[in-house]
Design a protein around this motif. Structure first.
Motif, short mmCIF file in Angstrom:
data_model
loop_
_atom_site.label_atom_id
_atom_site.label_comp_id
_atom_site.label_asym_id
_atom_site.label_seq_id
_atom_site.Cartn_x
_atom_site.Cartn_y
_atom_site.Cartn_z
N SER A 58 0.83 -1.21 0.00
CA SER A 58 0.00 0.00 0.00
C SER A 58 0.86 1.26 0.00
O SER A 58 0.46 2.29 -0.52
N LEU A 87 -11.80 -2.76 1.42
CA LEU A 87 -10.34 -2.64 1.38
C LEU A 87 -9.81 -2.07 2.70
O LEU A 87 -10.50 -1.32 3.39
N GLU A 88 -8.56 -2.39 3.00
CA GLU A 88 -7.91 -1.87 4.20
C GLU A 88 -7.81 -0.34 4.13
O GLU A 88 -7.63 0.22 3.04
N PRO A 89 -7.92 0.34 5.27
CA PRO A 89 -7.85 1.81 5.27
C PRO A 89 -6.59 2.37 4.61
O PRO A 89 -6.67 3.39 3.92
N GLN A 90 -5.44 1.72 4.80
CA GLN A 90 -4.20 2.24 4.20
C GLN A 90 -4.22 2.13 2.68
O GLN A 90 -3.49 2.85 2.00
N ARG A 92 -7.38 2.31 0.94
CA ARG A 92 -8.42 3.28 0.58
C ARG A 92 -7.88 4.71 0.56
O ARG A 92 -8.28 5.52 -0.26
#
Length: 155
Positions: A58, A87-90, A92
Protein backbone atom coordinates in the motif's frame (compact mmCIF):
# COMPACT_ATOMS: atom_id res chain seq x y z
CA UNK A 1 9.06 15.15 -16.48
CA UNK A 2 8.14 15.88 -12.84
CA UNK A 3 4.64 15.14 -11.57
CA UNK A 4 3.03 18.42 -10.51
CA UNK A 5 -0.33 16.85 -9.79
CA UNK A 6 -1.85 15.47 -6.63
CA UNK A 7 -2.93 12.42 -8.68
CA UNK A 8 -0.50 9.97 -10.23
CA UNK A 9 -3.31 8.10 -11.95
CA UNK A 10 -6.93 8.76 -12.89
CA UNK A 11 -9.38 5.87 -13.19
CA UNK A 12 -12.57 6.50 -15.17
CA UNK A 13 -15.36 4.02 -14.43
CA UNK A 14 -18.25 4.52 -16.84
CA UNK A 15 -20.00 2.30 -19.37
CA UNK A 16 -20.11 5.20 -21.86
CA UNK A 17 -16.86 4.62 -23.78
CA UNK A 18 -17.36 7.77 -25.85
CA UNK A 19 -17.57 9.85 -22.67
CA UNK A 20 -14.44 8.13 -21.35
CA UNK A 21 -12.63 9.05 -24.57
CA UNK A 22 -13.80 12.66 -24.29
CA UNK A 23 -12.68 12.81 -20.66
CA UNK A 24 -9.24 11.48 -21.63
CA UNK A 25 -8.90 14.15 -24.31
CA UNK A 26 -10.03 16.90 -21.93
CA UNK A 27 -7.50 15.75 -19.33
CA UNK A 28 -4.71 16.02 -21.92
CA UNK A 29 -5.95 19.47 -23.00
CA UNK A 30 -5.73 20.79 -19.44
CA UNK A 31 -2.25 19.34 -19.03
CA UNK A 32 -2.70 16.03 -17.23
CA UNK A 33 -0.30 13.64 -18.94
CA UNK A 34 -0.10 10.99 -16.23
CA UNK A 35 -1.81 7.59 -16.50
CA UNK A 36 -5.54 7.57 -17.30
CA UNK A 37 -7.31 4.20 -17.23
CA UNK A 38 -10.92 3.52 -18.12
CA UNK A 39 -13.22 0.65 -17.23
CA UNK A 40 -16.73 -0.02 -18.52
CA UNK A 41 -18.10 -1.33 -15.23
CA UNK A 42 -17.33 -1.48 -11.55
CA UNK A 43 -16.31 -5.14 -11.66
CA UNK A 44 -13.44 -4.49 -14.07
CA UNK A 45 -12.27 -1.56 -11.96
CA UNK A 46 -12.39 -3.32 -8.58
CA UNK A 47 -10.58 -6.31 -10.08
CA UNK A 48 -7.86 -3.95 -11.34
CA UNK A 49 -7.52 -2.44 -7.86
CA UNK A 50 -7.30 -5.90 -6.27
CA UNK A 51 -4.52 -6.82 -8.74
CA UNK A 52 -2.67 -3.59 -7.90
CA UNK A 53 -2.85 -4.47 -4.20
CA UNK A 54 -1.44 -7.95 -4.89
CA UNK A 55 1.44 -6.53 -6.95
CA UNK A 56 2.59 -3.79 -4.57
CA UNK A 57 2.44 -2.76 -0.96
CA UNK A 58 0.00 0.00 0.00
CA UNK A 59 2.93 2.39 0.55
CA UNK A 60 4.08 1.90 -3.07
CA UNK A 61 0.65 2.27 -4.70
CA UNK A 62 -0.01 5.28 -6.92
CA UNK A 63 -2.24 7.97 -5.52
CA UNK A 64 -5.30 7.71 -7.74
CA UNK A 65 -8.43 9.66 -8.48
CA UNK A 66 -11.51 7.62 -9.39
CA UNK A 67 -14.35 9.19 -11.36
CA UNK A 68 -17.27 6.83 -10.90
CA UNK A 69 -20.59 6.57 -12.72
CA UNK A 70 -23.49 5.04 -10.81
CA UNK A 71 -25.53 3.28 -13.49
CA UNK A 72 -23.54 0.58 -15.32
CA UNK A 73 -24.05 -3.06 -16.24
CA UNK A 74 -22.44 -6.00 -14.41
CA UNK A 75 -21.42 -4.03 -11.28
CA UNK A 76 -22.83 -0.54 -10.87
CA UNK A 77 -21.29 2.33 -8.93
CA UNK A 78 -23.07 1.39 -5.71
CA UNK A 79 -21.68 -2.15 -5.88
CA UNK A 80 -18.21 -0.79 -6.62
CA UNK A 81 -18.38 1.48 -3.57
CA UNK A 82 -19.52 -1.39 -1.34
CA UNK A 83 -16.61 -3.55 -2.49
CA UNK A 84 -14.16 -0.63 -2.21
CA UNK A 85 -15.13 -0.13 1.45
CA UNK A 86 -13.92 -3.67 2.21
CA UNK A 87 -10.34 -2.64 1.38
CA UNK A 88 -7.91 -1.87 4.20
CA UNK A 89 -7.85 1.81 5.27
CA UNK A 90 -4.20 2.24 4.20
CA UNK A 91 -5.23 1.16 0.68
CA UNK A 92 -8.42 3.28 0.58
CA UNK A 93 -6.44 6.39 1.52
CA UNK A 94 -4.50 6.09 -1.75
CA UNK A 95 -7.71 6.87 -3.65
CA UNK A 96 -10.15 9.76 -3.89
CA UNK A 97 -13.53 9.06 -5.44
CA UNK A 98 -15.75 11.51 -7.26
CA UNK A 99 -19.18 10.25 -8.26
CA UNK A 100 -20.20 11.70 -11.61
CA UNK A 101 -23.65 10.72 -12.77
CA UNK A 102 -26.45 11.98 -14.96
CA UNK A 103 -28.84 11.40 -12.04
CA UNK A 104 -30.06 14.63 -10.51
CA UNK A 105 -32.15 12.71 -7.99
CA UNK A 106 -31.46 14.26 -4.56
CA UNK A 107 -31.64 10.79 -2.96
CA UNK A 108 -28.83 9.51 -5.23
CA UNK A 109 -26.70 12.55 -4.41
CA UNK A 110 -27.33 12.17 -0.69
CA UNK A 111 -26.68 8.42 -0.78
CA UNK A 112 -23.41 8.87 -2.71
CA UNK A 113 -22.11 11.50 -0.31
CA UNK A 114 -22.93 9.29 2.67
CA UNK A 115 -20.12 6.97 1.59
CA UNK A 116 -17.06 8.11 3.54
CA UNK A 117 -14.84 7.40 0.52
CA UNK A 118 -16.77 9.74 -1.81
CA UNK A 119 -15.27 13.22 -1.90
CA UNK A 120 -17.99 14.83 -3.98
CA UNK A 121 -20.80 14.36 -6.47
CA UNK A 122 -20.58 16.08 -9.85
CA UNK A 123 -23.38 15.91 -12.42
CA UNK A 124 -22.44 14.76 -15.93
CA UNK A 125 -20.94 15.94 -18.10
CA UNK A 126 -17.78 17.09 -16.35
CA UNK A 127 -16.76 20.36 -17.98
CA UNK A 128 -13.23 21.56 -18.69
CA UNK A 129 -13.60 24.06 -15.83
CA UNK A 130 -14.53 21.31 -13.39
CA UNK A 131 -11.72 19.04 -14.56
CA UNK A 132 -9.36 21.98 -14.20
CA UNK A 133 -10.44 22.54 -10.62
CA UNK A 134 -10.08 18.86 -9.81
CA UNK A 135 -6.68 18.46 -11.43
CA UNK A 136 -5.06 21.79 -10.62
CA UNK A 137 -6.61 22.58 -7.27
CA UNK A 138 -7.28 19.11 -5.84
CA UNK A 139 -10.56 18.05 -4.28
CA UNK A 140 -12.27 20.01 -1.55
CA UNK A 141 -11.85 17.90 1.56
CA UNK A 142 -14.94 19.33 3.21
CA UNK A 143 -18.11 18.18 1.42
CA UNK A 144 -20.14 20.93 3.10
CA UNK A 145 -18.35 23.72 1.22
CA UNK A 146 -20.12 23.05 -2.08
CA UNK A 147 -23.58 22.12 -3.15
CA UNK A 148 -22.51 19.86 -5.99
CA UNK A 149 -23.81 22.35 -8.60
CA UNK A 150 -21.59 23.33 -11.52
CA UNK A 151 -21.65 27.02 -10.61
CA UNK A 152 -19.77 26.14 -7.42
CA UNK A 153 -16.84 24.87 -9.49
CA UNK A 154 -16.06 27.77 -11.83
CA UNK A 155 -12.63 29.37 -11.61
Amino acid sequence: MPNYFEWQKIILIDDDSILNLIHKKVLKIIGFHETVLDFNNGFQAIEYIYREIEQSSSTNMDISLIILDLEMPILNGWGFLDRFLILEPQVREKFKIIVSSSSKNPEDIKRALEYEVVSEYIPKPITIDIFGRIIWDGIEKDKDKGSGREEDFRF
